[in-house]
Design a protein around this motif. Structure first.
Motif, PDB file in Angstrom:
ATOM      1  N   TYR A   1       6.873   4.753  13.303  1.00 18.35           N
ATOM      2  CA  TYR A   1       5.681   5.092  12.511  1.00 18.35           C
ATOM      3  C   TYR A   1       5.248   3.907  11.652  1.00 18.35           C
ATOM      4  O   TYR A   1       4.076   3.543  11.615  1.00 18.35           O
ATOM      5  CB  TYR A   1       5.970   6.308  11.633  1.00 18.35           C
ATOM      6  CG  TYR A   1       4.886   6.631  10.649  1.00 18.35           C
ATOM      7  CD1 TYR A   1       3.724   7.269  11.065  1.00 18.35           C
ATOM      8  CD2 TYR A   1       5.013   6.302   9.306  1.00 18.35           C
ATOM      9  CE1 TYR A   1       2.707   7.570  10.169  1.00 18.35           C
ATOM     10  CE2 TYR A   1       4.008   6.594   8.399  1.00 18.35           C
ATOM     11  CZ  TYR A   1       2.858   7.233   8.840  1.00 18.35           C
ATOM     12  OH  TYR A   1       1.865   7.522   7.952  1.00 18.35           O
TER      13      TYR A   1
ATOM     14  N   CYS B   1       1.658   1.984  12.240  1.00 18.46           N
ATOM     15  CA  CYS B   1       0.668   1.900  11.152  1.00 18.46           C
ATOM     16  C   CYS B   1       0.396   0.452  10.778  1.00 18.46           C
ATOM     17  O   CYS B   1      -0.756   0.056  10.580  1.00 18.46           O
ATOM     18  CB  CYS B   1       1.150   2.657   9.920  1.00 18.46           C
ATOM     19  SG  CYS B   1       1.094   4.415  10.080  1.00 18.46           S
TER      20      CYS B   1
ATOM     21  N   HIS C   1      -3.364  -1.504  11.304  1.00 22.90           N
ATOM     22  CA  HIS C   1      -4.125  -1.945  10.138  1.00 22.90           C
ATOM     23  C   HIS C   1      -3.903  -3.418   9.797  1.00 22.90           C
ATOM     24  O   HIS C   1      -4.501  -3.919   8.861  1.00 22.90           O
ATOM     25  CB  HIS C   1      -3.776  -1.082   8.926  1.00 22.90           C
ATOM     26  CG  HIS C   1      -4.016   0.367   9.171  1.00 22.90           C
ATOM     27  ND1 HIS C   1      -5.259   0.894   9.391  1.00 22.90           N
ATOM     28  CD2 HIS C   1      -3.159   1.405   9.258  1.00 22.90           C
ATOM     29  CE1 HIS C   1      -5.171   2.198   9.589  1.00 22.90           C
ATOM     30  NE2 HIS C   1      -3.901   2.532   9.518  1.00 22.90           N
TER      31      HIS C   1
ATOM     32  N   THR D   1       0.959  -2.745   4.551  1.00 19.81           N
ATOM     33  CA  THR D   1       0.996  -1.308   4.814  1.00 19.81           C
ATOM     34  C   THR D   1       1.809  -0.588   3.757  1.00 19.81           C
ATOM     35  O   THR D   1       1.404   0.468   3.266  1.00 19.81           O
ATOM     36  CB  THR D   1       1.583  -1.032   6.210  1.00 19.81           C
ATOM     37  OG1 THR D   1       0.773  -1.694   7.184  1.00 19.81           O
ATOM     38  CG2 THR D   1       1.627   0.446   6.513  1.00 19.81           C
TER      39      THR D   1
ATOM     40  N   SER E   1      -0.494   2.046   1.702  1.00 18.89           N
ATOM     41  CA  SER E   1      -0.317   3.438   2.104  1.00 18.89           C
ATOM     42  C   SER E   1       0.381   4.237   1.005  1.00 18.89           C
ATOM     43  O   SER E   1       1.421   3.837   0.496  1.00 18.89           O
ATOM     44  CB  SER E   1       0.517   3.504   3.384  1.00 18.89           C
ATOM     45  OG  SER E   1       0.836   4.833   3.695  1.00 18.89           O
TER      46      SER E   1
END
Length: 129
Positions: A55, A59, A63, A80, A84
């Protein structure tokens, strides 16, 4: 169960997890709160860790700036973690890289700020006396 729990084994059969269970057991046992580890709990922890890493990597890749180069970089991971909300707890573990000169400059500015605050506090104490 250890053979079945651990990608592809020697016979070519698919394994449930890719991470080495012995290492995960060592990490889990390093906690003073853990006395014994059930084999099923060990496998579940390994699988959860793999899914979390997947994950995070997905992600970060989506990005990140490395997408154009088809590469995942440390700075993608750090961005990230910082951006996040769900991964914010990793911000201290994955800090953004900065040059040593910038870091030294930041330290110098912080020290100067602290000295200014100390000077302001002593003036206030003298004014009250």
């Amino acid at each position: 169960m250890a053979d079945a729990a651990v990608g592809k084994d020697k016979c070519g059969e698919q394994r449930l997890v890719s991470l080495p269970l012995s290492r995960i057991r060592v990490i889990m046992k390093s906690s003073p709160e853990v006395s014994s580890i059930n084999q099923e709990a060990l496998v579940l922890t390994a699988k959860a860790t793999e899914l979390f890493v997947r994950y995070l990597a997905t992600c970060s890749y989506r990005h990140g700036s490395g997408k154009a180069k088809k590469a995942l970089t440390y700075s993608d991971l750090a961005s990230t973690a910082e951006d996040s909300e769900t991964l914010q707890f990793l911000a201290d573990i994955l800090p953004k890289k900065i040059l040593a000169s910038k870091y030294l400059k930041m330290l110098k500015e912080k020290r100067e700020e602290e000295e200014d605050n100390e000077d302001d506090g002593s003036d206030l104490g003298e004014a009250l006396a």
